[in-house]
Design a protein around this motif. Structure first.
Motif, PDB file in Angstrom:
ATOM      1  N   LYS A  53      24.276  70.603 -37.729  1.00  0.00           N
ATOM      2  CA  LYS A  53      23.167  70.569 -38.687  1.00  0.00           C
ATOM      3  C   LYS A  53      22.497  69.195 -38.750  1.00  0.00           C
ATOM      4  N   TYR A  54      23.291  68.124 -38.666  1.00  0.00           N
ATOM      5  CA  TYR A  54      22.751  66.771 -38.823  1.00  0.00           C
ATOM      6  C   TYR A  54      23.020  65.906 -37.592  1.00  0.00           C
ATOM      7  N   VAL A  55      22.022  65.126 -37.225  1.00  0.00           N
ATOM      8  CA  VAL A  55      22.196  64.119 -36.168  1.00  0.00           C
ATOM      9  C   VAL A  55      21.797  62.745 -36.700  1.00  0.00           C
ATOM     10  N   LYS A  56      21.714  62.659 -38.008  1.00  0.00           N
ATOM     11  CA  LYS A  56      21.315  61.423 -38.682  1.00  0.00           C
ATOM     12  C   LYS A  56      22.205  61.263 -39.911  1.00  0.00           C
ATOM     13  N   GLU A  57      22.780  60.090 -40.043  1.00  0.00           N
ATOM     14  CA  GLU A  57      23.707  59.832 -41.145  1.00  0.00           C
ATOM     15  C   GLU A  57      23.034  60.025 -42.495  1.00  0.00           C
ATOM     16  N   ILE A  58      23.755  60.648 -43.409  1.00  0.00           N
ATOM     17  CA  ILE A  58      23.293  60.766 -44.785  1.00  0.00           C
ATOM     18  C   ILE A  58      23.758  59.486 -45.476  1.00  0.00           C
ATOM     19  N   LEU A  59      22.834  58.595 -45.689  1.00  0.00           N
ATOM     20  CA  LEU A  59      23.176  57.273 -46.213  1.00  0.00           C
ATOM     21  C   LEU A  59      23.513  57.341 -47.697  1.00  0.00           C
ATOM     22  N   PRO A  60      24.551  56.607 -48.096  1.00  0.00           N
ATOM     23  CA  PRO A  60      24.971  56.646 -49.507  1.00  0.00           C
ATOM     24  C   PRO A  60      23.999  55.895 -50.407  1.00  0.00           C
ATOM     25  N   LYS A  61      23.552  56.557 -51.438  1.00  0.00           N
ATOM     26  CA  LYS A  61      22.614  55.926 -52.375  1.00  0.00           C
ATOM     27  C   LYS A  61      23.325  54.943 -53.295  1.00  0.00           C
ATOM     28  N   ASN A  62      24.639  55.093 -53.422  1.00  0.00           N
ATOM     29  CA  ASN A  62      25.391  54.224 -54.330  1.00  0.00           C
ATOM     30  C   ASN A  62      25.955  52.987 -53.627  1.00  0.00           C
ATOM     31  N   ASN A  63      25.563  52.754 -52.376  1.00  0.00           N
ATOM     32  CA  ASN A  63      26.061  51.592 -51.646  1.00  0.00           C
ATOM     33  C   ASN A  63      24.907  50.927 -50.890  1.00  0.00           C
ATOM     34  N   PRO A  64      23.969  50.323 -51.607  1.00  0.00           N
ATOM     35  CA  PRO A  64      22.798  49.724 -50.957  1.00  0.00           C
ATOM     36  C   PRO A  64      23.157  48.570 -50.015  1.00  0.00           C
ATOM     37  N   GLU A  65      24.263  47.886 -50.274  1.00  0.00           N
ATOM     38  CA  GLU A  65      24.674  46.783 -49.402  1.00  0.00           C
ATOM     39  C   GLU A  65      25.014  47.306 -47.997  1.00  0.00           C
ATOM     40  N   TYR A  66      25.723  48.418 -47.938  1.00  0.00           N
ATOM     41  CA  TYR A  66      26.058  49.045 -46.654  1.00  0.00           C
ATOM     42  C   TYR A  66      24.786  49.452 -45.909  1.00  0.00           C
ATOM     43  N   VAL A  67      23.876  50.090 -46.622  1.00  0.00           N
ATOM     44  CA  VAL A  67      22.623  50.540 -46.017  1.00  0.00           C
ATOM     45  C   VAL A  67      21.841  49.342 -45.491  1.00  0.00           C
ATOM     46  N   LYS A  68      21.818  48.257 -46.249  1.00  0.00           N
ATOM     47  CA  LYS A  68      21.101  47.052 -45.830  1.00  0.00           C
ATOM     48  C   LYS A  68      21.725  46.441 -44.576  1.00  0.00           C
ATOM     49  N   ARG A  69      23.061  46.403 -44.513  1.00  0.00           N
ATOM     50  CA  ARG A  69      23.744  45.838 -43.334  1.00  0.00           C
ATOM     51  C   ARG A  69      23.467  46.656 -42.084  1.00  0.00           C
ATOM     52  N   LEU A  70      23.403  47.969 -42.221  1.00  0.00           N
ATOM     53  CA  LEU A  70      23.129  48.835 -41.071  1.00  0.00           C
ATOM     54  C   LEU A  70      21.717  48.647 -40.544  1.00  0.00           C
ATOM     55  N   GLY A  71      20.781  48.399 -41.441  1.00  0.00           N
ATOM     56  CA  GLY A  71      19.385  48.323 -41.031  1.00  0.00           C
ATOM     57  C   GLY A  71      18.964  49.641 -40.409  1.00  0.00           C
ATOM     58  N   LYS A  72      18.327  49.564 -39.258  1.00  0.00           N
ATOM     59  CA  LYS A  72      17.882  50.800 -38.604  1.00  0.00           C
ATOM     60  C   LYS A  72      18.934  51.383 -37.664  1.00  0.00           C
ATOM     61  N   TYR A  73      20.135  50.793 -37.667  1.00  0.00           N
ATOM     62  CA  TYR A  73      21.191  51.251 -36.748  1.00  0.00           C
ATOM     63  C   TYR A  73      22.279  52.045 -37.473  1.00  0.00           C
ATOM     64  N   PHE A  74      21.838  52.945 -38.342  1.00  0.00           N
ATOM     65  CA  PHE A  74      22.781  53.828 -39.030  1.00  0.00           C
ATOM     66  C   PHE A  74      23.191  54.947 -38.085  1.00  0.00           C
ATOM     67  N   GLY A  75      24.128  55.771 -38.518  1.00  0.00           N
ATOM     68  CA  GLY A  75      24.687  56.810 -37.665  1.00  0.00           C
ATOM     69  C   GLY A  75      23.669  57.820 -37.178  1.00  0.00           C
ATOM     70  N   ARG A  76      23.622  57.949 -35.863  1.00  0.00           N
ATOM     71  CA  ARG A  76      22.768  58.955 -35.226  1.00  0.00           C
ATOM     72  C   ARG A  76      23.545  59.597 -34.089  1.00  0.00           C
ATOM     73  N   SER A  77      23.154  60.771 -33.719  1.00  0.00           N
ATOM     74  CA  SER A  77      23.714  61.621 -32.658  1.00  0.00           C
ATOM     75  C   SER A  77      24.736  62.562 -33.286  1.00  0.00           C
ATOM     76  N   LEU A  78      25.274  63.445 -32.483  1.00  0.00           N
ATOM     77  CA  LEU A  78      26.250  64.400 -33.001  1.00  0.00           C
ATOM     78  C   LEU A  78      27.545  63.727 -33.429  1.00  0.00           C
ATOM     79  N   LEU A  79      27.803  62.498 -32.963  1.00  0.00           N
ATOM     80  CA  LEU A  79      28.995  61.763 -33.408  1.00  0.00           C
ATOM     81  C   LEU A  79      28.644  60.491 -34.174  1.00  0.00           C
ATOM     82  N   GLN A  80      27.410  60.394 -34.637  1.00  0.00           N
ATOM     83  CA  GLN A  80      27.017  59.317 -35.541  1.00  0.00           C
ATOM     84  C   GLN A  80      27.257  57.911 -34.981  1.00  0.00           C
ATOM     85  N   ILE A  81      26.615  57.588 -33.868  1.00  0.00           N
ATOM     86  CA  ILE A  81      26.673  56.237 -33.304  1.00  0.00           C
ATOM     87  C   ILE A  81      26.077  55.281 -34.342  1.00  0.00           C
ATOM     88  N   THR A  82      26.809  54.243 -34.677  1.00  0.00           N
ATOM     89  CA  THR A  82      26.408  53.321 -35.737  1.00  0.00           C
ATOM     90  C   THR A  82      26.504  51.877 -35.239  1.00  0.00           C
TER      91      THR A  82
END
Length: 127
Positions: A53-82
């Motif tokens: 169903k998903y090939v893009k990580e569902i980013l946590p809204k309660n952890n903005p620091e994690y989201v900021k560190r990932l930048g545009k390189y969050f989990g993608r693909s069927l195994l969530q390359i991060t």
């Protein structure tokens, strides 16, 4: 070993039509061609993608620091390359192993959301 859509009906694999041809191609190439190897690989893919169903990580809204560190390189693909490092390693592997490959996943990370590269990245990471 070749898979058809009916093989995925019981697990309610949404969107399997998008991935099936690529899945069959890469299963042989990456030697996911025995029952044991398939039983190791497929549950990982099903879990990370929520049954294709998903090939893009569902980013946590309660952890903005994690989201900021990932930048545009969050989990993608069927195994969530991060992480940028893994996007770079996958790009380098593709350039070394696929004749004429000219894509750059660091510059264009959204390519990992396309069916072909989403499946290929999953096999690459798992191997």
């Amino acid at each position: 070993m070749k898979f058809v859509k009916n093989d995925f009906e019981k697990i309610k694999a949404t969107n399997i039509d998008l991935y099936l041809d690529w899945f069959n191609l890469y299963c042989e190439q990456f030697k996911v061609n025995t029952v044991n190897r398939l039983l190791c690989f497929l549950p990982n893919v099903l879990h990370e993608s929520m049954n294709f169903k998903y090939v893009k990580e569902i980013l946590p809204k309660n952890n903005p620091e994690y989201v900021k560190r990932l930048g545009k390189y969050f989990g993608r693909s069927l195994l969530q390359i991060t992480w940028e490092r893994n996007y770079k390693l996958f790009t380098e592997w593709c350039k070394q192993n696929i004749q004429g490959f000219d894509k750059d996943f660091v510059k264009n990370p959204e390519l990992l959301e396309t069916p072909q590269y989403s499946v290929l990245a999953a096999f690459w990471y798992w191997k």
